[in-house]
Design a protein around this motif. Sequence first.
Motif, short mmCIF file in Angstrom:
data_model
loop_
_atom_site.label_atom_id
_atom_site.label_comp_id
_atom_site.label_asym_id
_atom_site.label_seq_id
_atom_site.Cartn_x
_atom_site.Cartn_y
_atom_site.Cartn_z
N SER B 119 0.49 12.97 -59.26
CA SER B 119 -0.09 14.23 -59.73
C SER B 119 -1.19 14.67 -58.77
N GLN B 120 -1.88 13.70 -58.17
CA GLN B 120 -2.91 14.02 -57.19
C GLN B 120 -2.27 14.71 -55.98
N LEU B 121 -1.12 14.18 -55.59
CA LEU B 121 -0.40 14.72 -54.43
C LEU B 121 0.03 16.16 -54.68
N THR B 122 0.69 16.40 -55.84
CA THR B 122 1.16 17.76 -56.09
C THR B 122 -0.02 18.72 -56.21
N ARG B 123 -1.11 18.22 -56.80
CA ARG B 123 -2.33 19.03 -56.93
C ARG B 123 -2.83 19.42 -55.52
N ASP B 124 -2.91 18.45 -54.63
CA ASP B 124 -3.36 18.71 -53.25
C ASP B 124 -2.52 19.78 -52.58
N GLY B 175 3.92 30.63 -38.01
CA GLY B 175 2.90 29.81 -37.35
C GLY B 175 2.75 28.46 -38.00
N GLY B 176 1.60 27.83 -37.73
CA GLY B 176 1.36 26.50 -38.29
C GLY B 176 -0.12 26.25 -38.46
N ARG B 177 -0.47 25.24 -39.24
CA ARG B 177 -1.86 24.83 -39.34
C ARG B 177 -1.88 23.34 -39.68
N ILE B 178 -3.09 22.78 -39.70
CA ILE B 178 -3.23 21.39 -40.09
C ILE B 178 -4.03 21.34 -41.38
N ASP B 179 -3.59 20.54 -42.32
CA ASP B 179 -4.27 20.49 -43.60
C ASP B 179 -4.37 19.04 -44.06
N TYR B 180 -5.16 18.84 -45.11
CA TYR B 180 -5.29 17.49 -45.63
C TYR B 180 -4.45 17.33 -46.89
N VAL B 181 -3.73 16.21 -46.98
CA VAL B 181 -3.07 15.83 -48.23
C VAL B 181 -3.57 14.42 -48.50
N GLY B 182 -4.27 14.23 -49.62
CA GLY B 182 -4.96 12.96 -49.82
C GLY B 182 -5.96 12.84 -48.69
N LEU B 197 4.93 34.02 -48.92
CA LEU B 197 4.46 33.12 -47.87
C LEU B 197 4.89 31.70 -48.26
N ILE B 198 5.46 30.98 -47.31
CA ILE B 198 5.98 29.65 -47.61
C ILE B 198 5.26 28.61 -46.75
N ASP B 199 4.71 27.60 -47.39
CA ASP B 199 4.12 26.50 -46.65
C ASP B 199 5.06 25.31 -46.68
N VAL B 200 5.27 24.69 -45.51
CA VAL B 200 6.07 23.47 -45.47
C VAL B 200 5.16 22.35 -44.96
N PHE B 201 4.79 21.44 -45.85
CA PHE B 201 3.92 20.32 -45.49
C PHE B 201 4.80 19.18 -45.01
N VAL B 202 4.62 18.76 -43.78
CA VAL B 202 5.41 17.63 -43.28
C VAL B 202 4.62 16.36 -43.57
N LEU B 203 5.14 15.54 -44.48
CA LEU B 203 4.37 14.40 -44.97
C LEU B 203 4.65 13.15 -44.15
N PRO B 204 3.63 12.30 -43.98
CA PRO B 204 3.88 11.03 -43.31
C PRO B 204 4.71 10.11 -44.21
N GLN B 205 5.36 9.12 -43.59
CA GLN B 205 6.20 8.21 -44.38
C GLN B 205 5.39 7.46 -45.44
N THR B 206 4.06 7.37 -45.20
CA THR B 206 3.23 6.62 -46.15
C THR B 206 3.09 7.33 -47.48
#
Lengths: 184, 254
Positions: B119-124, B175-182, B197-206
């Motif tokens: 839930s923290q992740l989806t919130r972020d 375009g693109g940007r850098i953001d924090y997840v966790g 507007l669509i954001d695609v967050f590319v998540l690390p395997q962790t």
Amino acid sequence: MSPADNQAFVDDLALRHLDAAYSLGRWLLGNEQDAADAVHDAYLRAARASGTYAGGNARAWWLAIVRNCCLARLAIRNKEKRNVPIDKDPVIAERWMPQTDLDDVEDRVDSAKRQRLITRRLQSLPENFREVLILREIEELSYREIADVLQTPIGTVMSRLARGRALLQKALADHATAQAPYGL
Amino acid sequence: MDCKTAHDLLPLYFDGELDRATGREFEAHLDECADCRAALIELDALRRTLREDAPRYIAPETLRARIQKHTVTRDVPASSRLAPRRWLALAASWAIAFAAGGALMTTWNHASNSGYAQSQLTRDLFVSHWRALAATSPVDVVSTDQHTVKPWFAGKIAIAPVVQDFADQGYALIGGRIDYVGNERVPVLVYRHGKHLIDVFVLPQTITAAIDKPIQSQGYVLDVVNLGGQPAAIVSDMGQAELAQFTGLLSASR
């Protein structure tokens, strides 16, 4: 990532890009058995090393392991001077879809001939040109991804690709001029 | 552009590795140079020969089965292999009672922890999207060119995301940007579809996003997709059908 997650990640990765891995093995090693064994080795190695995957392009990471396993097999083969069957007729049921129309027979023989020719020409290229051509033209990897697979700078990828293309173009052109009298 | 330079750039242009500006300069040269045009046509003919005539090897089923065997045997729980001797049974039953109790606690703990993390992740993800919408610009690198966006990330972040423009299908890369997840910095690819507007967050395997169906929050939808071997989360206010179409495009890109 926990070990179980790592494991699931490698399983998924290997199975998803199994054809690409096998195809690379086949082009580097030249026959079905060695290619399949090399991919299997690569899977085991990837499973052991999954903790070291540091992000980035996962497909390139996996193909790099496959390639290393293929090269290890090639090195052993060269040392033992083993005679290994290289596909003589790679024409392959794999590609021949069953067709009912009899008129197609000629087409199919023709395409089989072309396949044999291109396969022979590719196989006779030095391996570092061959692999870069396969990765770029058939697997459609970008320069960056190829550099990751080969663990070389992008500049090297570019020069090998240019040289490989020139060699293959020349080989095919030579064949065309040699064939011409019979073709007429 | 002189012919020498153009000649060096030719393979890069052909392989789609030139940036847009240089690509245009190259095309201008191409219009007036028959030699370079001929060289380009030759490259294309070679590619066609390779793609059409070189055999495409398909992994044999036996190989697939060999690998799948490993994945299956791993799933067998270790306990099924234990066969305690009879005189151990009593002692074992006590041990098992303890272990089972412990395991139950751990599972329970783990489940509630991972639920919290989810839930923290989806919130972020939602918050990051809303913050971007509220900002003057949702992107840090403005470009409709995948060959500009991808290298921009390369200098800043460990993940190299798959970047592809789907302008032709109605989902333009802007375009693109850098953001924090966790506490992870992740690349975000920004697309536009009509007014969405669509954001695609590319998540690390962790970060494992165990989301099996789209999650809604205040009119926005979050869904996960596999982007070239990496988990990615899509956040936008598109409708279900459009989201499904976009998910399809992303998962097919590589």
